[in-house]
Design a protein around this motif. Structure first.
Motif, short mmCIF file in Angstrom:
data_model
loop_
_atom_site.label_atom_id
_atom_site.label_comp_id
_atom_site.label_asym_id
_atom_site.label_seq_id
_atom_site.Cartn_x
_atom_site.Cartn_y
_atom_site.Cartn_z
N MET A 11 2.89 7.24 -2.41
CA MET A 11 1.77 5.82 -2.60
C MET A 11 1.33 5.59 -1.17
N LYS A 12 0.24 4.71 -1.17
CA LYS A 12 -0.68 3.97 0.05
C LYS A 12 -0.71 2.38 -0.30
N LEU A 13 -0.59 2.31 0.92
CA LEU A 13 -0.96 0.53 0.94
C LEU A 13 -2.55 0.39 1.24
N GLY A 14 -2.68 -0.56 0.53
CA GLY A 14 -4.65 -0.92 0.95
C GLY A 14 -4.31 -2.33 0.45
N VAL A 15 -5.83 -3.13 0.55
CA VAL A 15 -5.62 -4.91 0.94
C VAL A 15 -7.12 -4.76 0.04
N SER A 16 -7.01 -5.82 -0.91
CA SER A 16 -7.53 -6.55 -1.97
C SER A 16 -8.71 -7.71 -1.00
N LEU A 17 -9.65 -7.33 -0.69
CA LEU A 17 -10.84 -8.83 0.33
C LEU A 17 -10.82 -9.55 0.36
N TYR A 18 -10.43 -9.88 -1.79
CA TYR A 18 -10.06 -11.03 -2.27
C TYR A 18 -9.17 -12.15 -2.35
N SER A 19 -7.60 -11.46 -1.39
CA SER A 19 -6.83 -12.25 -0.91
C SER A 19 -7.13 -13.30 0.03
N TYR A 20 -8.59 -12.93 0.57
CA TYR A 20 -8.71 -13.92 1.88
C TYR A 20 -9.72 -15.41 1.46
N THR A 21 -9.95 -15.03 0.16
CA THR A 21 -11.01 -15.65 -0.68
C THR A 21 -11.32 -17.24 0.31
N SER A 22 -9.92 -17.87 0.26
CA SER A 22 -10.09 -19.28 0.79
C SER A 22 -10.63 -19.54 2.15
N GLU A 23 -10.75 -18.23 3.44
CA GLU A 23 -11.65 -17.74 4.07
C GLU A 23 -12.51 -17.79 4.39
N PHE A 24 -12.87 -16.47 3.64
CA PHE A 24 -14.07 -16.05 3.76
C PHE A 24 -15.65 -16.56 3.53
N GLY A 25 -15.76 -16.31 4.68
CA GLY A 25 -17.40 -17.45 4.86
C GLY A 25 -17.28 -18.66 4.91
N THR A 26 -16.16 -18.93 5.92
CA THR A 26 -15.65 -20.12 6.82
C THR A 26 -15.29 -19.96 7.91
N THR A 27 -14.13 -19.18 7.69
CA THR A 27 -13.07 -19.32 8.96
C THR A 27 -13.13 -17.59 9.10
N LEU A 28 -13.45 -17.08 8.67
CA LEU A 28 -13.10 -15.17 8.51
C LEU A 28 -14.39 -14.55 8.08
N THR A 29 -15.68 -13.34 9.32
CA THR A 29 -15.82 -12.91 8.20
C THR A 29 -16.12 -11.36 8.06
N LEU A 30 -16.52 -11.25 7.67
CA LEU A 30 -16.00 -9.78 6.72
C LEU A 30 -15.34 -8.90 7.63
N ASP A 31 -16.59 -9.05 9.07
CA ASP A 31 -16.08 -7.96 9.71
C ASP A 31 -13.96 -8.56 9.75
N ASP A 32 -13.85 -9.99 10.08
CA ASP A 32 -12.58 -10.51 11.06
C ASP A 32 -11.83 -9.76 10.15
N CYS A 33 -11.72 -10.20 8.23
CA CYS A 33 -10.83 -9.24 7.08
C CYS A 33 -10.89 -8.35 7.06
N ILE A 34 -11.54 -7.23 7.76
CA ILE A 34 -10.84 -6.27 7.58
C ILE A 34 -10.42 -5.95 8.83
N GLU A 35 -10.78 -5.75 10.29
CA GLU A 35 -10.20 -6.49 11.23
C GLU A 35 -8.11 -6.72 11.53
N ASP A 36 -8.18 -7.27 10.06
CA ASP A 36 -6.81 -7.96 9.70
C ASP A 36 -6.24 -7.12 9.15
N VAL A 37 -7.16 -6.22 8.16
CA VAL A 37 -6.56 -5.28 6.76
C VAL A 37 -5.86 -4.23 7.91
N ALA A 38 -6.68 -3.91 8.80
CA ALA A 38 -6.56 -2.73 9.61
C ALA A 38 -4.97 -3.11 10.74
N ASP A 39 -5.47 -4.51 11.13
CA ASP A 39 -4.24 -4.59 12.00
C ASP A 39 -3.19 -4.55 11.33
#
Length: 290
Positions: free
Chosen positions: A1-29
């Motif tokens: 099994m492999k672990l991933g993340v749906s960017l839906y998780s960041y819905t409350s912050e995407f476009g306000t406190t977080l950009t697409l790049d911020d979200c993707i970087e956090d997933v990798a981090d």
């Protein structure tokens, strides 16, 4: 099994406190290797992103060593004053299959309007899906509708999907299992316009009891898991989703797909990032994942 993340998780912050790049970087981090998106929400100038945006997309994936997993799409059956036609549904599905393939996704999750309380999809789903199977095969994409609370596994919804697979003989249609199906109690989200509401009488909705063992009968047709969760406490305990039982079943059956974390708990700055780390720590203690 492999672990991933749906960017839906960041819905409350995407476009306000977080950009697409911020979200993707956090997933990798947080150590995940798979990335799930929502086409309309996360693709700039959807459905026709520029060449520059596509190049930047693949540069992000390469930089952070991420694999695109599932692309969420919508077939809005109620966008006008009349029911959507099969031709219109086909056109929307074709648009998203082509874009998902362009962006490197293996799975497309179409979400259609529903006609029953347990989320039976509009009947247009079947003829429209059948007409795009050849395109899905050409683009090497699997169409996977989501089994989502309050649907249950032993239901007409799932039976119809399995009958479609058997009738068509296709290998480009499968199931996406959302772990919210197995929740043992209702989480009452606080904050944001999407807070969970009770019915018109103010009573909380009833949680269908779906034993994890029900997954056994359909697991061969499950290509992707949205690892829905609401809250992991300070002791890395989840009081809503029975993770040990769920992961033990997957491990015993040798299921080796993606567990794509989908946080749908309380809103708050930094909360999704923290909760995702807690969930991944919990999953890693219970199973052998990459």
């Amino acid at each position: 099994m492999k672990l991933g993340v749906s960017l839906y998780s960041y819905t409350s912050e995407f476009g306000t406190t977080l950009t697409l790049d911020d979200c993707i970087e956090d997933v990798a981090d947080l150590g995940a290797s798979g990335l799930e998106i929502l086409g309309e929400a996360h693709v700039e100038n959807y459905p026709s992103p520029s060449t520059a945006w596509i190049d930047a997309w693949f540069a992000r994936l390469s930089r952070w060593e991420l694999t695109p997993t599932c692309y969420g799409s919508w077939v809005d059956t109620r966008r006008g004053r009349r029911p959507i036609t099969v031709d219109e549904a086909v056109a929307q599905l074709e648009t998203d299959i082509r874009l998902a393939s362009t962006l490197g996704f293996a799975y497309v999750r179409p979400k259609l309007g529903v006609v029953t309380d347990d989320l039976e999809p509009d009947p247009v789903w079947e003829p429209a899906t059948e007409r795009v199977l050849d395109l899905a095969a050409e683009k090497n994409v699997i169409i996977c509708p989501e089994i989502h609370w309050p649907s249950v596994i032993k239901s007409k919804v799932v039976d119809d999907y399995l009958a479609f697979i058997q009738r068509t003989g296709t290998s480009h249609f499968a199931l996406l299992m959302d772990t919210g199906v197995f929740q043992t109690s209702m989480h009452r989200r606080t904050g944001g316009v999407a807070s969970r509401m009770g019915d018109k009488g103010g009573r909380p909705p009833e949680v269908p009891v779906v034993p994890v063992s029900d997954l056994e009968d359909v697991l061969d047709h499950v290509c992707h898991v949205q690892a829905k969760f609401y809250e992991i406490d300070d002791d890395l305990q989840d009081h809503y989703i029975p993770w040990k039982e769920f992961l033990d079943l997957l491990t015993r059956r040798g299921w080796d797909g993606w567990l794509s974390s989908e946080y749908e708990g309380d809103y708050g700055v930094g909360r999704a990032s923290d909760q995702l780390r807690r969930q991944h720590a919990l999953i890693r203690t219970l199973s052998d994942v990459r």
